[in-house]
Design a protein around this motif. Structure first.
Motif, short mmCIF file in Angstrom:
data_model
loop_
_atom_site.label_atom_id
_atom_site.label_comp_id
_atom_site.label_asym_id
_atom_site.label_seq_id
_atom_site.Cartn_x
_atom_site.Cartn_y
_atom_site.Cartn_z
N GLU A 1 0.83 -1.21 0.00
CA GLU A 1 0.00 0.00 0.00
C GLU A 1 0.87 1.26 0.00
OE1 GLU A 1 -2.84 -0.07 3.15
OE2 GLU A 1 -3.77 -1.93 2.47
N ILE A 2 2.02 1.20 0.66
CA ILE A 2 2.96 2.34 0.63
C ILE A 2 3.48 2.53 -0.79
CG2 ILE A 2 5.15 3.24 1.50
CD1 ILE A 2 4.60 1.63 4.09
N TYR A 3 3.89 1.42 -1.44
CA TYR A 3 4.32 1.52 -2.83
C TYR A 3 3.24 2.18 -3.68
CZ TYR A 3 7.73 -2.27 -1.81
OH TYR A 3 8.73 -3.06 -1.31
N GLU A 4 2.01 1.72 -3.46
CA GLU A 4 0.90 2.20 -4.28
C GLU A 4 0.71 3.70 -4.15
OE1 GLU A 4 -3.42 0.24 -5.41
OE2 GLU A 4 -2.61 0.00 -3.40
N GLU A 5 0.92 4.24 -2.95
CA GLU A 5 0.81 5.68 -2.75
C GLU A 5 1.93 6.43 -3.46
OE1 GLU A 5 -1.57 7.45 -1.47
OE2 GLU A 5 -2.75 5.69 -0.94
N VAL A 6 3.10 5.79 -3.55
CA VAL A 6 4.26 6.46 -4.14
C VAL A 6 4.25 6.41 -5.66
CG1 VAL A 6 6.80 6.43 -4.29
CG2 VAL A 6 5.67 6.05 -2.08
N CYS A 7 3.84 5.26 -6.21
CA CYS A 7 3.97 5.11 -7.67
C CYS A 7 2.74 4.55 -8.36
CB CYS A 7 5.18 4.23 -8.01
SG CYS A 7 4.95 2.50 -7.53
N GLY A 8 1.74 4.09 -7.59
CA GLY A 8 0.53 3.56 -8.21
C GLY A 8 0.58 2.07 -8.48
N SER A 9 1.72 1.42 -8.22
CA SER A 9 1.86 -0.02 -8.46
C SER A 9 2.19 -0.74 -7.17
CB SER A 9 2.95 -0.28 -9.51
OG SER A 9 2.61 0.31 -10.74
N ARG A 10 2.10 -2.08 -7.21
CA ARG A 10 2.27 -2.85 -5.98
C ARG A 10 3.39 -3.90 -6.11
NH1 ARG A 10 -2.06 -3.27 -2.59
NH2 ARG A 10 -1.95 -5.53 -2.53
N VAL B 1 -0.31 10.55 2.86
CA VAL B 1 -0.87 9.22 3.10
C VAL B 1 0.25 8.18 3.14
CG1 VAL B 1 -2.42 7.44 2.21
CG2 VAL B 1 -3.05 9.86 2.02
N ALA B 2 1.22 8.31 2.24
CA ALA B 2 2.35 7.37 2.22
C ALA B 2 3.12 7.43 3.53
CB ALA B 2 3.28 7.70 1.06
N PHE B 3 3.35 8.64 4.04
CA PHE B 3 4.08 8.77 5.31
C PHE B 3 3.26 8.24 6.48
CE2 PHE B 3 6.61 12.29 3.16
CZ PHE B 3 7.76 11.53 3.07
N ARG B 4 1.95 8.43 6.46
CA ARG B 4 1.11 7.90 7.53
C ARG B 4 1.12 6.37 7.53
NH1 ARG B 4 -2.57 12.12 6.21
NH2 ARG B 4 -3.94 10.66 5.10
N LYS B 5 1.06 5.79 6.35
CA LYS B 5 1.12 4.32 6.25
C LYS B 5 2.49 3.81 6.70
CE LYS B 5 -2.36 3.75 2.61
NZ LYS B 5 -3.24 2.83 3.33
N LEU B 6 3.55 4.57 6.38
CA LEU B 6 4.88 4.19 6.82
C LEU B 6 4.97 4.22 8.35
CD1 LEU B 6 7.87 3.54 6.22
CD2 LEU B 6 8.28 6.01 6.08
N GLU B 7 4.43 5.26 8.95
CA GLU B 7 4.43 5.36 10.41
C GLU B 7 3.64 4.21 11.05
OE1 GLU B 7 2.83 9.23 10.97
OE2 GLU B 7 4.70 10.28 10.41
#
Length: 412
Positions: free
Chosen positions: A155-164, A182-188
């Protein structure tokens, strides 16, 4: 198990003595543990393996030759299909190779963001390997448990580039876009929750008597033999050699990170399991450090996510519509009209399975003159015969899984 090719019973010779015969067994390519793409021909005396021959070549994708017909940025999706359990590391390795040839220096914030993504990919790779080793010893619970956190990584990948899975993440010089909130929140969330899960996963296996009996003393190799075969990564470190590309040839500002290199002693399946577990702890530590450094950037620096290389980095679409210079660069990049400098480079990163290297020769054209990928799986699979000789048939699968053989790296 798959097809028995031929079997001979004990034969009584004319002098009355008994001649012992062996059985030849195809372990793969149709066996689930061999991914449908590689085969091991085992010679068995009862259930004990007396010889083995490994076969690769069931994919025939010819990545290296395809790469010689593509501009640099179009090669990135090819690297996804090498180790698809940690494809962002493949992507970053290729970008770093291109940047070495092109003389591009990336900003520090880009380096730290890359480290975060690469270490997430390493955790994803290791949790798949170790949980599958658990499945092969009869324990399915750990696999189901940690897969939830591989999903969170995706899901973090998906926020960064759209792919998994096959991410095509990043670009030459940096990333396609900045990381969003959103990517940083998922990372946290991942950094907060995964340590507890990893500890529970370790408790399920590390001192489990059945697991230890199935893995200790199985598939072991000495440091000398591992080096002779060209082992790198966890398979080499489990044999006691502390070689890690991130430390011995730092890239992407890994020299700014503090971490240790876990090593084993015997190189057996149990040591490989422990080394990969400890590497996940080290990766969590590295991600924490890199994320802290990313948070220290303020103002305009906090918006930097790529180097200033208009020749190789697509401009933002809004600029393409309003600025002539951006339109020209967009056209030249998309149409592959930019020649690369002539040169010869080799660059390696610490992949999930070891040293992942890219050898690139340019004659000054628009596509590489020659490309060669150093795929760690292809190299250490050569040792499989030595690792399983004398073992029981049931040990063959665990040895295979603990090597973390990824089929996509078998055929270049």
């Amino acid at each position: 198990m798959s097809l028995v090719e031929h079997q001979k019973n004990h034969v009584r010779l004319p002098d009355g003595s008994i001649e012992k015969q062996t059985t030849t067994l195809n372990l793969g390519p149709t066996h689930p543990a061999t991914h449908g793409v590689f085969q091991n021909i085992l010679e068995l005396d009862g259930e004990r393996i007396v010889d083995a021959e490994q076969t690769v070549g069931y994919i025939h994708r010819a990545f290296e030759k395809i790469a010689e017909r593509r501009p640099l940025y179009q090669i990135t999706p090819l690297t996804d299909r090498l180790n698809y359990c940690s494809s962002p590391i493949n992507n970053m390795g290729w970008h770093l190779t291109c940047e070495k040839l092109l003389g591009i220096k990336t900003p520090k914030r880009v380096d730290y963001l890359r480290i975060i993504i690469m270490e997430l990919a390493r955790i994803s790779d290791h949790l798949i390997c170790n949980s599958v080793v658990g499945v092969d010893t009869g324990a399915f619970t750990g696999f189901l448990y940690v897969m939830q956190y591989r999903e969170l990584i995706y899901e973090i990948y998906e926020e960064v580039c759209g792919s998994r899975l096959t991410t095509n993440i990043g670009r030459i010089g940096g990333f396609e876009r900045n990381f969003n909130d959103v990517a940083f929140r998922k990372l946290e969330k991942f950094l907060k929750e995964y340590p507890k899960v990893l500890k529970e996963f370790e408790n399920l296996f590390s001192r489990n008597r059945i697991f230890m009996d199935r893995t200790q003393g199985v598939g072991g190799i000495s440091a000398e033999r591992a080096l002779n075969y060209g082992f790198t990564g966890p398979n080499l470190r489990s044999a006691g050699v502390d070689y890690d590309v991130r430390v011995h040839s730092p890239y992407s500002s890994y020299e700014d990170m503090n971490f240790t290199i876990p090593v084993g002693k015997s190189g057996d399946c149990y040591d490989k399991f422990l080394v990969r577990n400890e590497e996940m702890w080290q990766s969590l530590n590295i991600i924490q450090q890199a994320y802290q450094k990313v948070q220290e950037f303020k103002g305009a620096e906090a918006d930097v996510f790529h180097a200033d290389v208009p020749e190789y980095y697509l401009p933002e679409k809004k600029d393409v519509y309003t600025k002539m210079e951006a339109l020209i660069w967009h056209f030249k990049i998309i149409m592959g009209e930019i020649d690369m400098p002539a040169g010869e480079v080799y660059n390696a990163v610490e992949g999930g399975n070891g040293e992942l290297g890219f050898y690139l020769i340019s004659d000054g054209g628009r596509a590489p003159f020659r490309c060669r990928f150093r795929r760690p799986c292809f190299i250490y699979y050569q040792a499989y015969t030595e690792l399983v000789k004398g073992s029981m048939l049931s040990d063959a699968i665990i040895t295979l899984s603990s090597l973390n053989l990824i089929a996509g790296e078998m055929d270049g």
